[in-house]
Design a protein around this motif. Structure first.
Motif, mmCIF file in Angstrom:
data_model
loop_
_atom_site.group_PDB
_atom_site.id
_atom_site.type_symbol
_atom_site.label_atom_id
_atom_site.label_comp_id
_atom_site.label_asym_id
_atom_site.label_seq_id
_atom_site.Cartn_x
_atom_site.Cartn_y
_atom_site.Cartn_z
ATOM 1 N N CYS A 77 31.667 32.410 45.517
ATOM 2 C CA CYS A 77 31.566 31.013 45.067
ATOM 3 C C CYS A 77 30.213 30.285 45.712
ATOM 4 C CB CYS A 77 32.785 30.212 45.412
ATOM 5 S SG CYS A 77 32.875 28.491 44.810
ATOM 6 N N PRO A 78 29.141 30.935 45.113
ATOM 7 C CA PRO A 78 28.049 30.143 45.301
ATOM 8 C C PRO A 78 27.725 28.767 45.461
ATOM 9 C CG PRO A 78 27.284 31.791 43.602
ATOM 10 C CD PRO A 78 28.889 31.624 43.971
ATOM 11 N N ASP A 79 28.656 28.162 44.384
ATOM 12 C CA ASP A 79 28.520 26.658 44.089
ATOM 13 C C ASP A 79 30.038 26.076 44.389
ATOM 14 O OD1 ASP A 79 28.441 24.169 43.361
ATOM 15 O OD2 ASP A 79 27.834 24.543 41.159
ATOM 16 N N PRO A 80 30.438 25.727 45.235
ATOM 17 C CA PRO A 80 31.732 25.323 45.512
ATOM 18 C C PRO A 80 32.381 24.055 44.875
ATOM 19 C CG PRO A 80 30.358 25.284 47.757
ATOM 20 C CD PRO A 80 29.566 25.787 46.581
ATOM 21 N N ASP A 81 31.034 23.461 44.182
ATOM 22 C CA ASP A 81 31.403 22.366 43.523
ATOM 23 C C ASP A 81 31.411 22.506 42.054
ATOM 24 O OD1 ASP A 81 31.776 20.590 45.957
ATOM 25 O OD2 ASP A 81 29.475 20.595 45.906
ATOM 26 N N HIS A 82 31.399 23.759 41.800
ATOM 27 C CA HIS A 82 31.448 24.068 40.214
ATOM 28 C C HIS A 82 32.707 23.422 39.718
ATOM 29 C CE1 HIS A 82 34.490 27.014 40.297
ATOM 30 N NE2 HIS A 82 33.978 27.664 41.583
ATOM 31 N N ALA A 83 32.692 23.416 38.140
ATOM 32 C CA ALA A 83 33.875 23.018 37.382
ATOM 33 C C ALA A 83 34.786 24.252 37.245
ATOM 34 C CB ALA A 83 33.508 22.656 35.986
ATOM 35 N N PRO A 84 36.042 24.063 37.512
ATOM 36 C CA PRO A 84 36.871 25.133 37.111
ATOM 37 C C PRO A 84 36.812 25.877 35.658
ATOM 38 C CG PRO A 84 37.998 22.800 37.343
ATOM 39 C CD PRO A 84 36.742 22.643 37.397
ATOM 40 N N PRO A 85 37.567 26.856 35.632
ATOM 41 C CA PRO A 85 38.079 27.743 36.401
ATOM 42 C C PRO A 85 36.929 28.523 37.540
ATOM 43 C CG PRO A 85 37.972 28.682 34.619
ATOM 44 C CD PRO A 85 37.429 27.339 34.203
ATOM 45 N N CYS A 86 37.389 29.058 38.514
ATOM 46 C CA CYS A 86 36.670 29.913 39.374
ATOM 47 C C CYS A 86 36.674 31.514 38.478
ATOM 48 C CB CYS A 86 37.554 30.444 40.801
ATOM 49 S SG CYS A 86 37.428 29.016 41.713
ATOM 50 N N ASP A 87 35.197 31.835 38.778
ATOM 51 C CA ASP A 87 35.205 33.395 37.935
ATOM 52 C C ASP A 87 36.421 34.198 38.538
ATOM 53 O OD1 ASP A 87 34.244 35.444 36.458
ATOM 54 O OD2 ASP A 87 32.978 36.116 38.243
ATOM 55 N N VAL A 88 36.583 34.149 39.766
ATOM 56 C CA VAL A 88 37.553 35.212 40.463
ATOM 57 C C VAL A 88 38.221 34.395 41.483
ATOM 58 C CG1 VAL A 88 38.057 37.063 41.591
ATOM 59 C CG2 VAL A 88 36.306 37.125 40.115
ATOM 60 N N PRO A 89 39.519 33.854 41.174
ATOM 61 C CA PRO A 89 40.268 33.195 42.217
ATOM 62 C C PRO A 89 40.235 34.052 43.493
ATOM 63 C CG PRO A 89 41.365 32.709 40.053
ATOM 64 C CD PRO A 89 40.342 33.866 39.861
ATOM 65 N N TRP A 90 40.170 33.498 44.662
ATOM 66 C CA TRP A 90 40.176 34.236 46.027
ATOM 67 C C TRP A 90 40.781 33.568 46.947
ATOM 68 C CZ3 TRP A 90 37.441 32.300 49.797
ATOM 69 C CH2 TRP A 90 36.525 31.307 49.715
ATOM 70 N N GLY A 91 41.065 34.115 47.987
ATOM 71 C CA GLY A 91 41.584 33.819 49.351
ATOM 72 C C GLY A 91 41.564 34.883 50.428
ATOM 73 N N PHE A 92 41.541 34.543 51.912
ATOM 74 C CA PHE A 92 41.735 35.330 52.874
ATOM 75 C C PHE A 92 42.973 35.131 53.803
ATOM 76 C CE2 PHE A 92 36.980 34.187 52.709
ATOM 77 C CZ PHE A 92 36.606 35.710 52.633
ATOM 78 N N ILE A 93 43.404 36.238 54.257
ATOM 79 C CA ILE A 93 44.512 36.150 55.335
ATOM 80 C C ILE A 93 43.896 37.052 56.411
ATOM 81 C CG2 ILE A 93 46.355 35.627 53.898
ATOM 82 C CD1 ILE A 93 47.256 38.480 54.156
ATOM 83 N N SER A 94 44.199 36.989 57.649
ATOM 84 C CA SER A 94 43.814 37.787 58.770
ATOM 85 C C SER A 94 45.080 38.276 59.235
ATOM 86 C CB SER A 94 43.249 37.189 59.833
ATOM 87 O OG SER A 94 42.048 36.576 59.228
#
Length: 105
Positions: free
Chosen positions: A18-35
């Motif tokens: 997500c090089p531009d966190p302020d982009h309009a939706p939708p995200c190209d690829v929704p993502w998230g982290f867990i450890s």
């Protein structure tokens, strides 16, 4: 990998996805982290951590993302692609549905 190393890797991967966190939706690829803790890797007495990146994407797109992530984290870190366990990253599917609905309205 230590918890600190896992946290440090998150930022460059975030910028990749997500090089531009302020982009309009939708995200190209929704993502998230867990450890996750990984006792098998903690042979030296230091708690080891596995950083898991979840993406909501086709298998082909997930493989492309994995290749991009390998370029960011380097060859000393293992990057694999697999389906999420039941209940893992459900928020990504919800994000996808919400953002698609917003875009279509």
């Amino acid at each position: 990998m230590s918890v600190q190393e896992a946290l440090a890797l998150q930022e460059p991967v975030k910028r990749l996805l997500c090089p531009d966190p302020d982009h309009a939706p939708p995200c190209d690829v929704p993502w998230g982290f867990i450890s996750l803790g990984d006792d098998e890797q903690a042979d030296d007495g230091i708690e080891a951590t596995v950083l898991v990146l979840g993406v909501y994407a086709s298998g082909r797109r997930a493989a492309q993302v994995a290749d991009q992530v390998r370029g960011v984290v380097g060859e000393t870190r293992r990057v694999t692609v697999s389906a999420a366990a039941a209940g893992q990253f459900e928020e990504l599917a919800e994000q996808y549905r919400i953002e698609r609905a917003v875009r279509q309205s």
